[in-house]
Enzyme design. Structure first.
Site, PDB file in Angstrom:
ATOM      1  N   ASP A 136       5.418 -11.459   8.499  1.00  0.00           N
ATOM      2  CA  ASP A 136       5.902 -10.416   9.401  1.00  0.00           C
ATOM      3  C   ASP A 136       7.332 -10.022   9.040  1.00  0.00           C
ATOM      4  OD1 ASP A 136       6.606  -8.767  11.467  1.00  0.00           O
ATOM      5  OD2 ASP A 136       6.426 -10.285  13.049  1.00  0.00           O
ATOM      6  N   ALA A 137       7.477  -8.838   8.444  1.00  0.00           N
ATOM      7  CA  ALA A 137       8.800  -8.387   7.991  1.00  0.00           C
ATOM      8  C   ALA A 137       9.765  -8.164   9.149  1.00  0.00           C
ATOM      9  CB  ALA A 137       8.661  -7.102   7.176  1.00  0.00           C
ATOM     10  N   TYR A 181       8.773  11.578   7.462  1.00  0.00           N
ATOM     11  CA  TYR A 181       7.915  12.761   7.313  1.00  0.00           C
ATOM     12  C   TYR A 181       8.309  13.775   8.380  1.00  0.00           C
ATOM     13  CZ  TYR A 181       3.801  15.758   6.941  1.00  0.00           C
ATOM     14  OH  TYR A 181       2.976  16.840   6.776  1.00  0.00           O
ATOM     15  N   TYR A 215       3.383  15.181  16.162  1.00  0.00           N
ATOM     16  CA  TYR A 215       4.061  14.317  15.198  1.00  0.00           C
ATOM     17  C   TYR A 215       5.578  14.418  15.353  1.00  0.00           C
ATOM     18  CZ  TYR A 215       4.882  11.439  11.159  1.00  0.00           C
ATOM     19  OH  TYR A 215       5.307  10.404  10.363  1.00  0.00           O
ATOM     20  N   THR A 269       0.850  -1.200   0.000  1.00  0.00           N
ATOM     21  CA  THR A 269       0.000   0.000   0.000  1.00  0.00           C
ATOM     22  C   THR A 269       0.884   1.248   0.000  1.00  0.00           C
ATOM     23  OG1 THR A 269      -0.122   0.080   2.421  1.00  0.00           O
ATOM     24  CG2 THR A 269      -1.866  -1.131   1.289  1.00  0.00           C
ATOM     25  N   VAL A 301      -2.911  10.909   2.229  1.00  0.00           N
ATOM     26  CA  VAL A 301      -3.875  10.028   2.877  1.00  0.00           C
ATOM     27  C   VAL A 301      -3.375   8.601   2.755  1.00  0.00           C
ATOM     28  CG1 VAL A 301      -6.257   9.243   2.975  1.00  0.00           C
ATOM     29  CG2 VAL A 301      -5.751  11.589   2.282  1.00  0.00           C
ATOM     30  N   PHE A 325       3.220   4.414  -0.113  1.00  0.00           N
ATOM     31  CA  PHE A 325       4.506   4.693  -0.742  1.00  0.00           C
ATOM     32  C   PHE A 325       5.242   3.420  -1.139  1.00  0.00           C
ATOM     33  CE2 PHE A 325       4.171   8.804   1.688  1.00  0.00           C
ATOM     34  CZ  PHE A 325       4.143   9.621   0.578  1.00  0.00           C
TER      35      PHE A 325
END
Length: 396
Positions: free
Chosen positions: A110-111, A224, A234, A50, A273, A52
């Site tokens: 599970d990475a 980010y 954040y 999903t 989003v 990026f």
């Protein structure tokens, strides 16, 4: 079955296989329309289903004709129960890649675990020999540490004091005030353990030790920063502490890759989003105002536009344009002074009554539903669909 969206808060409990497939095709069309990128040819995307991560896999494959291995953790469908959107996205991506004659295989698990790392190493050895680009794009709220078995949970909290500001319920458009209590106890340490750079480094260590990294290998993780209005919750909060750790690990990994003439980068991306960002209070209001402003200025980008530009202009375009902390800033358009000044002005005046006119809440809502394959143009949602879709390379 006929599949309709069922939401609970910032989560959609259902997903639509045809809508997800159309989303993938739309992204592929965008990448191919922009022409070829002289990029990496053997690519591993960790967190590939999903947002990026998916955009990175699509850009690698259809922008650079790369062979790709994707690692993701999604639920397959069961009778009368749709799969998670990432599973449908991956199925559609593989189908399109194989049609185009491109190598594409995926591992669902599970990475964070040593077992999945070992599976990936073995697959690279068997099929590709070595890889020249690793994208790290995991976004998980929990992590079971592979060496201790201890389970850690991340939290979204400010550090030091209560944070109070506006937010919006993007389902109803109601603007309200929200207060978030500060981190306490092990909150910061746990969030860094889940969302920091330790696992990225563990992946790179495992790949290097197995001798599956090509000369000149590059690895990129996504981060980010965001504007002043979201900083307390954040970048200056628990998630920001994790991002600081991720960015610090980039220098350690880069040093480890010197012997291979390789490098490691953090790319600071735009606010968009995603399933992860939808969970963060304040962010939906900020994004709706940002979308409105950037669309008016003609500089709005979604995930696929961001990553195509990252690849074509920065990573493989000869101009990394690193900031003072060594990061690639593909959030440059979002953080333009005129854009941010306008968003701040709109933020101050935003109310339930005027948000529909001063913001782009409809665009936010549409993007949210698109994540799950709903509200995608050209899809007939009144038609029955087969929910039992499989990923071609995965043997269930």
């Amino acid at each position: 079955m006929i599949i309709e969206p069922r939401t609970r808060g910032f989560i959609c409990l259902t997903s639509h296989p045809i809508g997800c497939a159309q989303n993938v095709k739309n992204q592929i069309e965008y990448v191919t329309s922009k022409g070829k990128i002289d990029g990496a040819k053997k690519v591993l995307v960790i967190g590939s289903s999903t947002g990026f991560g998916l955009a990175s896999r699509i850009t690698s494959a259809f922008g650079s004709d790369a062979a790709t291995i994707g690692v993701f953790f999604d639920k397959p469908a069961s009778p009368n129960r749709p799969a998670s959107p990432g599973f449908y996205n991956t199925a559609a991506f593989e189908q399109e890649a194989h049609k185009a004659g491109l190598y594409a295989k995926s591992i669902n698990g599970d990475a964070f675990s040593n077992e999945i790392k070992e599976q990936v190493v073995n697959l690279i050895k068997e099929d590709l020999g070595q890889i020249d680009l690793i994208i790290y794009s995991l976004a998980s709220p929990v992590r079971t540490h592979p060496n201790t078995g201890e389970r850690f949970k991340s939290v979204l909290k400010p550090i030091g004091e209560v944070f109070t500001n506006k937010t919006v319920d993007f389902h109803t458009g109601e603007v309200s005030e929200i207060s978030i209590n500060p981190a306490e106890g092990d909150d910061i340490e746990n969030t860094v353990t889940v969302m920091g750079g330790e696992d990225w480094k563990m992946w790179m260590d495992a790949l290097k030790e197995a001798n599956v990294l090509a000369d000149g290998v590059q690895t990129v993780a996504y981060s980010y920063i965001g504007p002043e209005v979201t900083k307390p919750v954040y970048r200056n909060g628990t998630i920001g502490a994790a991002k600081d750790d991720l960015e610090a690990k980039a220098f350690i990994i880069a040093n480890d890759l010197k012997a291979l003439n390789g490098n490691a980068y953090v790319s600071v991306n735009k606010a968009l989003v995603t399933q992860a960002s939808s969970a963060i209070p304040v962010i939906p209001l900020y994004i709706s105002l940002l979308y409105k402003t950037m669309k008016e200025e003609g500089v709005h980008e979604g995930c696929i536009e961001q990553i195509q530009r990252l690849y074509s202009q920065r990573l493989f375009g000869g101009d990394l344009s690193l900031d003072s902390k060594g990061r690639i800033r593909i959030d440059d358009l979002e953080m333009r002074e005129d854009i941010q000044t306008k968003v701040v002005q709109l933020w101050e005046s935003a109310t339930t009554e005027n948000l529909a006119s001063i913001g782009d809440l409809e665009g936010y809502s549409t993007d949210f539903y698109n994540l799950f394959g709903f509200k995608v143009p050209g899809v007939d949602y009144d038609q029955e669909v087969d929910e039992m879709v499989s990923v071609p390379s995965i043997q269930e």
